[in-house]
Design a protein around this motif. Sequence first.
Motif, PDB file in Angstrom:
ATOM      1  N   GLY A   1       0.830  -1.196   0.000  1.00 44.96           N
ATOM      2  CA  GLY A   1       0.000   0.000   0.000  1.00 44.96           C
ATOM      3  C   GLY A   1       0.863   1.244   0.000  1.00 44.96           C
ATOM      4  N   SER A   2       0.218   2.391   0.169  1.00 50.53           N
ATOM      5  CA  SER A   2       0.939   3.656   0.178  1.00 50.53           C
ATOM      6  C   SER A   2       0.528   4.481   1.379  1.00 50.53           C
ATOM      7  N   ALA A   3       1.299   5.509   1.648  1.00 54.91           N
ATOM      8  CA  ALA A   3       1.026   6.369   2.792  1.00 54.91           C
ATOM      9  C   ALA A   3      -0.268   7.143   2.571  1.00 54.91           C
ATOM     10  N   GLY A   4      -0.961   7.429   3.670  1.00 55.93           N
ATOM     11  CA  GLY A   4      -2.097   8.335   3.589  1.00 55.93           C
ATOM     12  C   GLY A   4      -3.455   7.687   3.437  1.00 55.93           C
ATOM     13  N   GLY A   5      -3.571   6.392   3.727  1.00 54.10           N
ATOM     14  CA  GLY A   5      -4.877   5.754   3.667  1.00 54.10           C
ATOM     15  C   GLY A   5      -4.821   4.400   2.995  1.00 54.10           C
ATOM     16  N   GLY A   6      -5.927   3.673   3.086  1.00 51.20           N
ATOM     17  CA  GLY A   6      -5.969   2.306   2.588  1.00 51.20           C
ATOM     18  C   GLY A   6      -6.485   2.141   1.179  1.00 51.20           C
TER      19      GLY A   6
END
Length: 256
Positions: free
Chosen positions: A17-22
């Motif tokens: 995933g990535s930073a800042g939410g799913g």
Amino acid sequence: MGGRTLLPRFRIVAHYGSAGGGALGVLGEGTPEQAAQRVLAAAAPFAAGGRPVQPAMELITTVASASPGADGLYSSALPPAAVEPYLAAARAHRMLLILDLQPGRGRFLDQARRYERFLQEPDVGLALDPEWKMGPGQVPGRQIGSSDAAGLNEVSAWLAGVARAHNLPQKLFVIHQFTESMLPDRAAIAARPELATVFHIDGFGVRQDKLDKYALLAAKAPFFTGFKLFLDEDTNMFSPAETLTLTPPPDLITYQ
């Protein structure tokens, strides 16, 4: 977890995933520390597979976009300050951090070099996602991208050089794939002793579709095989025990 060889010594289990939410994957839900705790819980059942388990975080550091951006490359990059907390959390729990690139119309090598200071670390690997490698006139999300072997080999040669220059242990080098057309000349992709190169099979859906993709795309030595499990998109998702019965058993398992 120690030593200078990743594969086949360990089995690696990661969240993606990535930073800042799913929205792009489970890794981005909550804080990096909370993400690390979820990775540890997901990795634990794979210890039954007969190899020590190396937990990991696969962080999307360049994200393909439907808009061109100021540089016209249809890809936006996380700043180093957004990567650092994930490396700190990974390191606190003896995990790997894998930097994932979705280049849009950019070059994989240009994006990888942007994160060179992280890749000079012994516990940071690299993943390339040809699904999001666009040709001229293509836009992410409108078609499935692809990458030729030459573009991947220039990255692996550079990354192997980083490992040699800094006397680093074997680095994880992941190439995502779920169709043959994503890697049209896959047979020409080079193996490098400094890298544990994984062809990571990313198809989602019903079990038989995933099994068919796995049979079609599984790697042969000297390469290794990865398998992605989709928490929302898979139908009747494989359990850890079931995943370990695949032939060959995957060397890298990633949850998205």
